[in-house]
Design a protein around this motif. Structure first.
Motif, PDB file in Angstrom:
ATOM      1  N   HIS A   1       0.816  -1.212   0.000  1.00  0.00           N
ATOM      2  CA  HIS A   1       0.000   0.000   0.000  1.00  0.00           C
ATOM      3  C   HIS A   1       0.845   1.254   0.000  1.00  0.00           C
ATOM      4  O   HIS A   1       0.325   2.348  -0.163  1.00  0.00           O
ATOM      5  CB  HIS A   1      -0.915   0.007   1.225  1.00  0.00           C
ATOM      6  CG  HIS A   1      -1.906  -1.106   1.208  1.00  0.00           C
ATOM      7  ND1 HIS A   1      -2.604  -1.469   2.326  1.00  0.00           N
ATOM      8  CD2 HIS A   1      -2.294  -1.940   0.218  1.00  0.00           C
ATOM      9  CE1 HIS A   1      -3.406  -2.488   2.040  1.00  0.00           C
ATOM     10  NE2 HIS A   1      -3.238  -2.783   0.762  1.00  0.00           N
TER      11      HIS A   1
ATOM     12  N   ASN B   1      -9.527   8.915  -1.874  1.00  0.00           N
ATOM     13  CA  ASN B   1      -9.556   7.579  -1.290  1.00  0.00           C
ATOM     14  C   ASN B   1      -8.160   7.099  -0.915  1.00  0.00           C
ATOM     15  O   ASN B   1      -7.970   6.439   0.111  1.00  0.00           O
ATOM     16  CB  ASN B   1     -10.200   6.596  -2.269  1.00  0.00           C
ATOM     17  CG  ASN B   1     -11.650   6.915  -2.530  1.00  0.00           C
ATOM     18  OD1 ASN B   1     -11.984   7.540  -3.528  1.00  0.00           O
ATOM     19  ND2 ASN B   1     -12.530   6.492  -1.657  1.00  0.00           N
ATOM     20  N   TRP B   2      -7.183   7.426  -1.773  1.00  0.00           N
ATOM     21  CA  TRP B   2      -5.817   7.012  -1.479  1.00  0.00           C
ATOM     22  C   TRP B   2      -5.301   7.724  -0.231  1.00  0.00           C
ATOM     23  O   TRP B   2      -4.585   7.141   0.583  1.00  0.00           O
ATOM     24  CB  TRP B   2      -4.914   7.305  -2.673  1.00  0.00           C
ATOM     25  CG  TRP B   2      -3.591   6.606  -2.562  1.00  0.00           C
ATOM     26  CD1 TRP B   2      -2.388   7.145  -2.230  1.00  0.00           C
ATOM     27  CD2 TRP B   2      -3.358   5.224  -2.761  1.00  0.00           C
ATOM     28  NE1 TRP B   2      -1.422   6.177  -2.216  1.00  0.00           N
ATOM     29  CE2 TRP B   2      -1.984   4.992  -2.539  1.00  0.00           C
ATOM     30  CE3 TRP B   2      -4.183   4.142  -3.111  1.00  0.00           C
ATOM     31  CZ2 TRP B   2      -1.417   3.722  -2.645  1.00  0.00           C
ATOM     32  CZ3 TRP B   2      -3.612   2.890  -3.216  1.00  0.00           C
ATOM     33  CH2 TRP B   2      -2.247   2.685  -2.986  1.00  0.00           C
TER      34      TRP B   2
ATOM     35  N   ARG C   1      -6.682   5.905   2.925  1.00  0.00           N
ATOM     36  CA  ARG C   1      -6.000   4.651   3.257  1.00  0.00           C
ATOM     37  C   ARG C   1      -4.615   4.927   3.824  1.00  0.00           C
ATOM     38  O   ARG C   1      -4.206   4.318   4.814  1.00  0.00           O
ATOM     39  CB  ARG C   1      -5.917   3.755   2.010  1.00  0.00           C
ATOM     40  CG  ARG C   1      -5.286   2.396   2.284  1.00  0.00           C
ATOM     41  CD  ARG C   1      -5.555   1.422   1.166  1.00  0.00           C
ATOM     42  NE  ARG C   1      -6.958   1.076   1.095  1.00  0.00           N
ATOM     43  CZ  ARG C   1      -7.548   0.157   1.873  1.00  0.00           C
ATOM     44  NH1 ARG C   1      -6.848  -0.478   2.785  1.00  0.00           N
ATOM     45  NH2 ARG C   1      -8.821  -0.113   1.748  1.00  0.00           N
ATOM     46  N   GLU C   2      -3.872   5.833   3.200  1.00  0.00           N
ATOM     47  CA  GLU C   2      -2.538   6.165   3.713  1.00  0.00           C
ATOM     48  C   GLU C   2      -2.620   6.765   5.121  1.00  0.00           C
ATOM     49  O   GLU C   2      -1.776   6.496   5.972  1.00  0.00           O
ATOM     50  CB  GLU C   2      -1.840   7.150   2.778  1.00  0.00           C
ATOM     51  CG  GLU C   2      -1.258   6.532   1.527  1.00  0.00           C
ATOM     52  CD  GLU C   2      -0.427   7.524   0.742  1.00  0.00           C
ATOM     53  OE1 GLU C   2      -0.629   8.747   0.915  1.00  0.00           O
ATOM     54  OE2 GLU C   2       0.421   7.087  -0.040  1.00  0.00           O
TER      55      GLU C   2
ATOM     56  N   GLU D   1      -3.454   3.746   7.576  1.00  0.00           N
ATOM     57  CA  GLU D   1      -2.486   2.654   7.579  1.00  0.00           C
ATOM     58  C   GLU D   1      -1.102   3.115   7.988  1.00  0.00           C
ATOM     59  O   GLU D   1      -0.293   2.315   8.461  1.00  0.00           O
ATOM     60  CB  GLU D   1      -2.435   2.001   6.194  1.00  0.00           C
ATOM     61  CG  GLU D   1      -3.705   1.243   5.857  1.00  0.00           C
ATOM     62  CD  GLU D   1      -3.570   0.422   4.597  1.00  0.00           C
ATOM     63  OE1 GLU D   1      -2.613   0.677   3.837  1.00  0.00           O
ATOM     64  OE2 GLU D   1      -4.411  -0.456   4.376  1.00  0.00           O
TER      65      GLU D   1
ATOM     66  N   LEU E   1     -11.235  -0.572   8.314  1.00  0.00           N
ATOM     67  CA  LEU E   1     -11.254   0.050   6.994  1.00  0.00           C
ATOM     68  C   LEU E   1     -11.979  -0.855   6.022  1.00  0.00           C
ATOM     69  O   LEU E   1     -11.991  -2.084   6.172  1.00  0.00           O
ATOM     70  CB  LEU E   1      -9.831   0.285   6.481  1.00  0.00           C
ATOM     71  CG  LEU E   1      -8.975   1.362   7.154  1.00  0.00           C
ATOM     72  CD1 LEU E   1      -7.581   1.365   6.548  1.00  0.00           C
ATOM     73  CD2 LEU E   1      -9.616   2.736   7.015  1.00  0.00           C
TER      74      LEU E   1
ATOM     75  N   GLY F   1     -10.548   2.968   1.163  1.00  0.00           N
ATOM     76  CA  GLY F   1      -9.937   3.683   2.275  1.00  0.00           C
ATOM     77  C   GLY F   1     -10.919   4.231   3.282  1.00  0.00           C
ATOM     78  O   GLY F   1     -10.509   4.834   4.286  1.00  0.00           O
TER      79      GLY F   1
END
Length: 366
Positions: free
Chosen positions: A233, A264-265, A268-269, A272, A284, A291
């Motif tokens: 990821h 969305n990216w 998630r970042e 995470e 999640l 994300g």
């Protein structure tokens, strides 16, 4: 004896002409027009940063309201680790300039990451009222799950209406979501035939996207390369969008990994990487391109077969099923029921043995 060569005298006028910058001869409105074209087609935030650091004039004109209003979605692909007050201020300036992509991106960040629910919803609604398809679909997911509130705050009819508007604007996930709603009678009167028709249309649009990507590719060899973005990821969003999934689609073609939206990216970042922390029991969405986090325990539904993955929506379930979970799903030995059922909808065709509020993924792709 030859005379030594005499150096030619260079007039001061010639020196000034040599140092003259042609950019200075361009009117401001022409430069603004060029910069607007640049920001609308930018592939990353660096494209604008390089311009702003060139000279004072470009720095001033690069932050012009017209330039910021034309900026494309990829210009807002800010990494979570680089989030700062300066990045926040830049997004606010773009929002004030009327940029819909900035309204949607900042709305998602405030709603899910900064937990400023009211402001985040307001920004996404601002973009949705101007027919921004991703904002419409995100609001639909929030309505389906009752995100930011309680289970009783779900509004299925509003979610269906928002999906319908987004699908008319060409949003594939919204069209797929709407097809499942009609097929299962979720938030709308059940119409199996019409639901399956919309699912076929979603698959056809997905296939058309793949064929266009193939046509744009300069080398067919690049289509045979698969980079495992699912387990890594930390790679950039651009590497995800350029990878190709080895699975077969419903029509037997290689399916390109859908391009991940910058918002969305970022989500998630953010979670995470540890920049943002999920509360106890919160998870999640299992789809790599989503994300979205739960805002309350058991908000999303999990797979009724393995019980290991959970999804915020039918669209994420359908994509993750073809992309990854179809090869990994296996029945769980013991899986206790949860007291507070999720807020997502039952996904899948008939014949599944989904229990309670869980997602039946075995027949989830039409």
């Amino acid at each position: 004896m030859r005379r030594p060569l005499r150096h030619r005298q260079v007039s001061s006028h010639h020196k000034k002409k040599k140092k003259h910058d042609l950019l200075d001869a361009l009117p401001d409105d022409v430069v603004v027009s060029i910069l607007s074209k640049l920001t609308s087609t930018a592939s990353s935030p660096c494209d604008l940063i390089n311009v702003l650091s060139t000279c004072k004039r470009l720095n001033r004109l690069g932050l012009n309201r017209v330039v910021l209003s034309k900026a494309g979605p990829k210009l807002f692909a800010i990494k979570a680790k680089n989030w700062s007050e300066s990045a926040h201020r830049f997004l606010r300036n773009c929002v004030n300039a009327g940029n819909l992509h900035a309204s949607y991106t900042l709305g998602m960040i405030r709603f899910y990451c900064l937990e400023n629910r009211e402001s985040g919803l307001s920004l996404m609604a601002k973009a949705a009222m101007k027919s921004h398809a991703p904002a419409l679909y995100s609001l639909a997911v929030i309505q389906f799950n009752g995100s930011g509130g309680t289970k009783g705050d779900k509004d299925l009819r509003a979610g269906v209406a928002l999906c319908a508007r987004a699908s008319l604007l060409g949003h594939i996930d919204a069209l797929r979501e709407l097809g499942h709603c009609l097929q299962d009678g979720y938030g709308v009167r059940q119409n199996v035939a019409e639901g399956r028709k919309l699912l076929v249309q979603a698959n056809a649009r997905e296939l058309a996207f793949v064929l266009r990507a193939v046509a744009r590719s300069s080398s067919s060899a690049s289509l045979l390369t698969w980079r495992n973005t699912l387990s890594n990821h930390s790679s950039s969003a651009s590497s995800v969008s350029s990878a190709v999934c080895p699975l077969l689609s419903d029509y037997g073609y290689s399916v390109a990994v859908p391009e991940v939206q910058p918002a969305n990216w970022f989500l998630r970042e953010w979670f995470e990487s540890g920049r943002g922390r999920l509360g106890n029991g919160l998870r999640l969405c299992a789809h790599i391109g989503c994300g979205r986090p739960e805002t309350r325990p058991h908000e999303f539904r999990r797979c009724s077969v393995c019980g290991k993955v959970n999804y915020c929506s039918r669209g994420c379930q359908a994509l993750d099923w073809k992309l990854r979970h179809k090869m990994e799903c296996s029945p769980a030995e013991i899986w206790p029921l949860e007291e507070d059922g999720g807020g997502a909808v039952v996904v899948g065709g008939g014949g599944g043995d989904g229990v309670g509020n869980d997602v039946d993924v075995r027949n989830g792709v039409v």
